[in-house]
Design a protein around this motif. Structure first.
Motif, PDB file in Angstrom:
ATOM      1  N   LEU A 181     -21.923 -28.061 -23.763  1.00  0.00           N
ATOM      2  CA  LEU A 181     -22.090 -27.144 -24.893  1.00  0.00           C
ATOM      3  C   LEU A 181     -23.433 -26.446 -24.782  1.00  0.00           C
ATOM      4  O   LEU A 181     -24.428 -27.042 -24.349  1.00  0.00           O
ATOM      5  CB  LEU A 181     -22.030 -27.918 -26.217  1.00  0.00           C
ATOM      6  N   VAL A 228     -26.290 -24.764 -26.962  1.00  0.00           N
ATOM      7  CA  VAL A 228     -26.800 -24.770 -28.331  1.00  0.00           C
ATOM      8  C   VAL A 228     -27.914 -23.737 -28.422  1.00  0.00           C
ATOM      9  O   VAL A 228     -28.898 -23.799 -27.676  1.00  0.00           O
ATOM     10  CB  VAL A 228     -27.342 -26.171 -28.720  1.00  0.00           C
ATOM     11  N   TYR A 272     -33.059 -23.011 -26.874  1.00  0.00           N
ATOM     12  CA  TYR A 272     -31.689 -23.387 -26.538  1.00  0.00           C
ATOM     13  C   TYR A 272     -31.686 -24.758 -25.869  1.00  0.00           C
ATOM     14  O   TYR A 272     -32.718 -25.244 -25.410  1.00  0.00           O
ATOM     15  CB  TYR A 272     -31.029 -22.355 -25.634  1.00  0.00           C
ATOM     16  N   VAL A 303     -18.540 -28.840 -31.598  1.00  0.00           N
ATOM     17  CA  VAL A 303     -18.530 -27.383 -31.772  1.00  0.00           C
ATOM     18  C   VAL A 303     -18.036 -27.034 -33.171  1.00  0.00           C
ATOM     19  O   VAL A 303     -18.654 -26.242 -33.891  1.00  0.00           O
ATOM     20  CB  VAL A 303     -17.647 -26.682 -30.711  1.00  0.00           C
ATOM     21  N   ASN A 304     -16.922 -27.630 -33.554  1.00  0.00           N
ATOM     22  CA  ASN A 304     -16.327 -27.326 -34.860  1.00  0.00           C
ATOM     23  C   ASN A 304     -17.244 -27.714 -36.016  1.00  0.00           C
ATOM     24  O   ASN A 304     -17.327 -26.989 -37.014  1.00  0.00           O
ATOM     25  CB  ASN A 304     -14.988 -28.040 -35.013  1.00  0.00           C
ATOM     26  N   HIS A 339     -21.486 -25.842 -35.362  1.00  0.00           N
ATOM     27  CA  HIS A 339     -21.731 -24.400 -35.216  1.00  0.00           C
ATOM     28  C   HIS A 339     -22.025 -23.793 -36.585  1.00  0.00           C
ATOM     29  O   HIS A 339     -21.253 -23.924 -37.522  1.00  0.00           O
ATOM     30  CB  HIS A 339     -20.531 -23.697 -34.584  1.00  0.00           C
ATOM     31  N   GLY A 340     -23.180 -23.155 -36.703  1.00  0.00           N
ATOM     32  CA  GLY A 340     -23.571 -22.505 -37.957  1.00  0.00           C
ATOM     33  C   GLY A 340     -24.297 -23.413 -38.933  1.00  0.00           C
ATOM     34  O   GLY A 340     -24.652 -22.973 -40.023  1.00  0.00           O
ATOM     35  N   GLY A 391     -26.348 -22.310 -33.238  1.00  0.00           N
ATOM     36  CA  GLY A 391     -25.034 -21.908 -32.745  1.00  0.00           C
ATOM     37  C   GLY A 391     -24.618 -22.890 -31.667  1.00  0.00           C
ATOM     38  O   GLY A 391     -25.425 -23.248 -30.810  1.00  0.00           O
ATOM     39  N   VAL A 392     -23.388 -23.348 -31.719  1.00  0.00           N
ATOM     40  CA  VAL A 392     -22.885 -24.301 -30.724  1.00  0.00           C
ATOM     41  C   VAL A 392     -21.599 -23.721 -30.158  1.00  0.00           C
ATOM     42  O   VAL A 392     -20.669 -23.413 -30.884  1.00  0.00           O
ATOM     43  CB  VAL A 392     -22.608 -25.685 -31.354  1.00  0.00           C
ATOM     44  N   ASP A 393     -21.570 -23.559 -28.843  1.00  0.00           N
ATOM     45  CA  ASP A 393     -20.389 -23.010 -28.179  1.00  0.00           C
ATOM     46  C   ASP A 393     -20.305 -23.595 -26.777  1.00  0.00           C
ATOM     47  O   ASP A 393     -21.223 -24.258 -26.306  1.00  0.00           O
ATOM     48  CB  ASP A 393     -20.484 -21.484 -28.121  1.00  0.00           C
ATOM     49  N   ARG A 430     -12.548 -19.022 -30.661  1.00  0.00           N
ATOM     50  CA  ARG A 430     -13.577 -19.680 -31.453  1.00  0.00           C
ATOM     51  C   ARG A 430     -12.925 -20.452 -32.549  1.00  0.00           C
ATOM     52  O   ARG A 430     -12.000 -20.168 -33.149  1.00  0.00           O
ATOM     53  CB  ARG A 430     -14.515 -18.665 -32.055  1.00  0.00           C
TER      54      ARG A 430
END
Length: 159
Positions: free
Chosen positions: A76, A78, A117, A132-133, A136-137, A146-148, A159
Motif C-alpha cells: 500500500l 500511504v 509518504y 485501504v477501505n 483512506h481519508g 490517503g491509502v491506496d 476505488r
C-alpha cells in the motif's frame, strides 16, 4: 524520352487504378506482411496477458483491473504522512488489519523528517484491502492520509 515518360505514366495509371502493375503488386505484398506482423503481435500479446491473468495471485482478484501483487506481498502507498510521524505510529495504525510484513518510511536527508509518504506491506490481500477501505481519508497525527495500492494492473483504477 517522351515515349518512356508516356509508358511510365500508363504503368502508374494502371497500378493506381488497381490494374495490377508491378508497383501495386509490391505494395500489396508489403501491406500483407505488415498486417500479418500486426496480427501475430496482437495474438502473442493476447496469449501473454491471458497467461499473466492465470498466474496472477489466486487470492484477491485475478480480474483484469485492480491491485497487483508484488513479489513479496501486497503493498500500500500511504500519502499525507505527517513529517514528524514515526514508523511505530504507522505500525500501530495498520496492524489493526493484519500482520504488517514491512513498512518503509522515506526520510528527507537534510531535515531527517518524513517526506510525506510511506509503503506498507501485507502478506494477504484481504488484510491490505481492509486497511485501504478503513484508513483512506482518515487522520493520522492530525493529517488526513490517503491509502491506496502501490501497484495496479493496467486499466481503469477501482476505488
Amino acid at each position: 524520352p517522351q515515349e518512356k515518360r508516356k509508358e511510365r505514366n500508363e504503368t502508374m495509371a494502371d497500378s493506381s487504378s488497381g490494374g495490377g502493375g508491378e508497383r501495386n503488386h509490391h505494395q500489396r505484398g508489403r501491406r500483407r506482411h505488415r498486417d500479418d506482423h500486426r496480427r501475430r503481435k496482437t495474438d502473442s500479446n493476447h496469449n501473454r496477458s491471458a497467461a499473466a491473468r492465470d498466474d496472477f495471485g489466486k487470492e484477491g482478484g485475478g480480474g483484469e483491473f485492480g491491485p497487483q501483487k508484488s513479489v513479496e506481498g501486497w503493498i500500500l502507498f500511504v500519502t499525507g504522512v505527517h513529517e514528524e510521524a514515526q514508523q511505530d505510529d504507522l505500525v500501530e495504525a495498520f496492524s489493526e488489519f493484519g500482520h504488517v510484513k514491512n513498512i518503509h518510511v522515506n526520510l528527507d536527508r537534510k531535515t531527517a523528517f518524513v517526506k510525506g509518504y510511506a509503503l506498507v506491506e501485507y502478506a494477504r490481500h484481504t488484510e491490505a484491502q481492509d486497511a485501504v477501505n478503513a484508513l483512506h481519508g482518515t487522520e493520522l497525527l492530525g493529517r488526513k492520509i490517503g491509502v491506496d495500492w502501490a501497484f495496479c494492473k493496467p486499466g481503469i483504477r477501482k476505488r
